[in-house]
Design an enzyme around this catalytic site. Structure first.
Site, PDB file in Angstrom:
ATOM      1  N   GLY A  63       0.765  -1.236   0.000  1.00  0.00           N
ATOM      2  CA  GLY A  63       0.000   0.000   0.000  1.00  0.00           C
ATOM      3  C   GLY A  63       0.795   1.284   0.000  1.00  0.00           C
ATOM      4  N   TRP A  65       2.239   3.073  -2.399  1.00  0.00           N
ATOM      5  CA  TRP A  65       1.862   4.061  -3.418  1.00  0.00           C
ATOM      6  C   TRP A  65       0.473   4.627  -3.155  1.00  0.00           C
ATOM      7  CZ3 TRP A  65       3.731   3.048  -9.106  1.00  0.00           C
ATOM      8  CH2 TRP A  65       5.123   3.140  -9.131  1.00  0.00           C
ATOM      9  N   ASP A  83      -4.198  -6.078  -6.197  1.00  0.00           N
ATOM     10  CA  ASP A  83      -2.992  -6.871  -5.979  1.00  0.00           C
ATOM     11  C   ASP A  83      -3.391  -8.316  -5.694  1.00  0.00           C
ATOM     12  OD1 ASP A  83       0.166  -5.933  -5.152  1.00  0.00           O
ATOM     13  OD2 ASP A  83      -0.442  -7.978  -4.666  1.00  0.00           O
ATOM     14  N   ASP A  99      -5.623 -11.782  -8.934  1.00  0.00           N
ATOM     15  CA  ASP A  99      -4.552 -11.823  -9.929  1.00  0.00           C
ATOM     16  C   ASP A  99      -4.962 -10.995 -11.141  1.00  0.00           C
ATOM     17  OD1 ASP A  99      -2.595 -12.443 -11.801  1.00  0.00           O
ATOM     18  OD2 ASP A  99      -2.477 -14.549 -11.205  1.00  0.00           O
ATOM     19  N   ASP A 124       3.265  -0.772  -9.897  1.00  0.00           N
ATOM     20  CA  ASP A 124       4.501  -1.182  -9.225  1.00  0.00           C
ATOM     21  C   ASP A 124       4.596  -2.708  -9.227  1.00  0.00           C
ATOM     22  OD1 ASP A 124       6.891  -0.425  -7.974  1.00  0.00           O
ATOM     23  OD2 ASP A 124       6.066  -0.710  -5.971  1.00  0.00           O
ATOM     24  N   LYS A 164       6.768   0.589 -13.143  1.00  0.00           N
ATOM     25  CA  LYS A 164       8.084   0.033 -12.832  1.00  0.00           C
ATOM     26  C   LYS A 164       8.458  -0.984 -13.894  1.00  0.00           C
ATOM     27  CE  LYS A 164       8.527  -2.803  -9.269  1.00  0.00           C
ATOM     28  NZ  LYS A 164       8.645  -3.154  -7.829  1.00  0.00           N
TER      29      LYS A 164
END
EC number: 2.1.1.166
Length: 208
Positions: A63, A65, A83, A99, A124, A164
């Protein structure tokens, strides 16, 4: 032999992790993770967030971000986060555990976004790393391609995308693809990102 190598590697990682100044600062400030500082650095340079925005956060747990972004968008803003791992609640964040690669999870995520477009998609996400670039990089590229596809579906014109990416095979092609979709694209390596890590952050603004 393999067990000893893994043990030594794990020991080095743990030693590096717990002596990392950003890890220590995160613990002191009560932050979810050191990733908070990475996004703060990106915000200082690229000014992605404004009050009232709607944001999609992919690979959100634990958490860091989302925790940072809610301070920037205020009470009128909204974050839809996803997530595979669980995440403790954050006020202003609508979290979906699942997922992202699963079609049913993706459908549920898009339903939460609704018909309105969002101003920022941030990712991320990273695969479980095995330490072999020939395996890790393709897995990572698959995830970032999915994140880019999500941005195509839900970003408003002029919107922003931050992701990322681990440098390696496919990176330049991916960067080229992003440049075709956004007016301005920067590759950032925040100070809070470990120097030896292959990770960089592509910050794309001005969705065409």
């Amino acid at each position: 032999m393999t067990g000893k190598k893994r043990s030594a590697s794990s020991s080095r990682w743990l030693q590096e992790h717990f002596s990392d100044k950003y890890v220590l600062q995160a613990q002191k400030k009560g932050l979810r993770s050191r990733a908070w500082f990475k996004l703060d650095e990106i915000q200082q340079s690229d000014k992605l967030f404004k009050p009232g925005m709607t944001i999609v956060d992919l690979g959100a747990a634990p958490g860091g971000w989302s925790q940072y972004a809610v301070t920037q968008i205020g009470g009128q803003g909204r974050i839809i986060a996803c997530d595979l791992l669980p995440m403790d609640p954050i006020v202003g964040v609508d979290f979906l555990q699942g997922d992202f690669r699963d079609e049913l999870v993706l459908k549920a995520l898009l339903e939460r976004v609704g018909d309105s477009k969002v101003q920022v998609v941030m990712s991320d996400m990273a695969p479980n790393m095995c330490g072999t670039p020939a395996v890790d990089i393709p897995r990572s590229m698959y995830l970032v391609e999915l994140a880019l596809e999500m941005s195509r579906d839900v970003l408003a014109p002029g919107g922003s995308f931050v992701v990322k990416v681990f440098q390696g095979e496919g990176f330049e092609e991916y960067l080229k693809e992003i440049r075709s979709l956004f007016a301005k694209v920067k590759v950032r390596k925040p100070d809070s990102s470990r120097a030896r890590s292959r990770e960089v952050y592509i910050v794309a603004t001005g969705r065409k």
